[in-house]
Design an enzyme around this catalytic site. Structure first.
Site, PDB file in Angstrom:
ATOM      1  N   GLY A 118     -61.179   4.195-108.551  1.00 53.10           N
ATOM      2  CA  GLY A 118     -62.436   3.510-108.204  1.00 53.10           C
ATOM      3  C   GLY A 118     -63.608   4.339-108.255  1.00 53.10           C
ATOM      4  O   GLY A 118     -64.667   4.184-107.417  1.00 53.10           O
ATOM      5  N   CYS A 176     -82.220  11.002 -79.204  1.00 55.33           N
ATOM      6  CA  CYS A 176     -80.912  11.605 -78.995  1.00 55.33           C
ATOM      7  C   CYS A 176     -80.876  11.662 -77.476  1.00 55.33           C
ATOM      8  O   CYS A 176     -81.676  12.051 -76.777  1.00 55.33           O
ATOM      9  CB  CYS A 176     -81.161  13.002 -79.456  1.00 55.33           C
ATOM     10  N   HIS A 216     -68.312  12.690 -97.973  1.00 59.92           N
ATOM     11  CA  HIS A 216     -69.503  12.535 -97.655  1.00 59.92           C
ATOM     12  C   HIS A 216     -69.831  12.116 -96.430  1.00 59.92           C
ATOM     13  O   HIS A 216     -71.095  11.462 -96.128  1.00 59.92           O
ATOM     14  CB  HIS A 216     -70.254  11.741 -98.812  1.00 59.92           C
ATOM     15  N   GLN A 276     -65.173   9.584-101.488  1.00 59.53           N
ATOM     16  CA  GLN A 276     -66.517   9.842-101.310  1.00 59.53           C
ATOM     17  C   GLN A 276     -67.075   8.814-100.730  1.00 59.53           C
ATOM     18  O   GLN A 276     -68.269   8.891-100.263  1.00 59.53           O
ATOM     19  CB  GLN A 276     -66.811   9.555-102.822  1.00 59.53           C
ATOM     20  N   GLY A 320     -64.501   1.258-116.389  1.00 58.13           N
ATOM     21  CA  GLY A 320     -65.804   1.761-116.933  1.00 58.13           C
ATOM     22  C   GLY A 320     -65.346   3.338-116.957  1.00 58.13           C
ATOM     23  O   GLY A 320     -64.566   4.041-116.743  1.00 58.13           O
TER      24      GLY A 320
END
Length: 331
Positions: free
Chosen positions: A261, A220, A158, A138, A289
């Protein structure tokens, strides 16, 4: 050509990234916080699913490289609770929002560019393909690629901050080169580079009293548009169908999934884990967590990932590779 129903469904399928909200579940298992027990659990998983294990990584993998995570060990935001990232529709519709993004990204880029992989990245590369089949990350920090992870076994779900794309014509260019173009067009900003704390997504908060409204975005080189963005998926933007299909293929080809993670707060990654669960594939997490998938995990270890992975590489592959890895671990 006539498309059947399944083909149409694939073409129409999109995953839109939303601002993550960690929805925790009641876990039927008890996490282990013991280093030795974690090594045994993961070692058994690697042996049992040798060459068929899919690894999904999140921000917690890169913290040992100095890149912060938004969430703390308890799953709550520990950075700026009021922070709200720029949404895709804002980036598309407003030149001012693009100025805000690029000014902050410009100041944070040198830190991202010079950040090196840690022992976890190198360990996972060493476990490919004999033990780990594929990696889905990710993270947009490009550290798996820097650790020489083969591109045919790595999917940056992503995207990556290391590429820039034009929203008008789709032309891409490399981020380091684009940084030099920003330098040339904004010489008065150079003195601020390196100031401020870098966020996990690579930008920084602007110093007090600094306005981004005069920031000049390099256009661009192909069409001249200033509608430029990093080649990452913004919140509110859809993941490209070919990325979605490749992610699903990785899940289907695997026999088990290991999450490292990540709290899986973002639905795009949580969806992959749910997909594996529906196929009765065991899922484990090496992550501190709560996670969104706690109720479907086979086991969970809440310990630091780098010492665990390095010890397993030493045991499974040999001390010679461990010695090579240790030289690449950042202090």
């Amino acid at each position: 050509m006539t498309l059947n129903t399944s083909s149409l469904r694939r073409l129409n399928k999109t995953w839109t990234i939303k601002i993550p909200e960690l929805k925790t579940t009641v876990s039927p298992i008890t996490s282990t916080f013991d280093h030795a027990a974690t090594v045994d659990l993961l070692g058994n998983m690697l042996e049992k699913h040798k060459g068929r294990l899919l690894v999904i990584t999140g921000a917690g993998l890169s913290t040992d490289s100095g890149i912060p995570d938004y969430r703390g060990d308890q799953g709550t935001y520990v950075r700026n609770p009021k922070h709200r990232p720029i949404l895709y529709n804002e980036l598309v519709s407003s030149h001012s929002f693009r100025q805000r993004y690029w000014s902050r990204s410009y100041l944070g880029w040198p830190k991202m560019e010079t950040t090196l992989p840690n022992g976890s990245h190198y360990s996972l590369t060493s476990l490919l393909p004999e033990y780990v089949q594929n990696i889905i990350t990710q993270n947009v920090d490009h550290l798996h690629t820097k650790a020489n992870t083969p591109s045919d076994h790595l999917l940056e779900l992503h995207g990556t901050l290391y590429s820039v794309e034009c929203m008008e014509c789709g032309q891409s260019s490399d981020r380091p080169g684009y940084q030099h173009r920003i330098n040339a067009r904004n010489p008065e900003w150079i003195k601020m580079v390196g100031t401020g704390k870098v966020n996990p997504d690579g930008d920084v908060e602007l110093p007090n009293g600094i306005s981004y409204h005069d920031f000049d975005i390099p256009p661009c080189l192909h069409c001249g548009s200033q509608m430029m963005k990093p080649k990452v998926v913004f919140f509110g933007e859809s993941i490209k169908p070919e990325v979605t299909e490749r992610a699903e293929r990785y899940v289907n080809e695997s026999s088990a999934v290991l999450v490292i993670g990540s709290s899986l707060a973002t639905y795009s990654s949580y969806r992959l884990v749910r997909m594996a669960h529906k196929s009765n594939k065991p899922i484990a997490a090496l992550s501190k967590g709560p996670t969104r998938a706690d109720d479907i995990l086979s086991w969970k270890a809440e310990v630091g990932c780098t010492p665990i992975l390095q010890q397993l590489v030493s045991h499974l592959i040999g001390s010679s590779k461990k010695d090579g890895l240790s030289m690449n671990v950042q202090p």
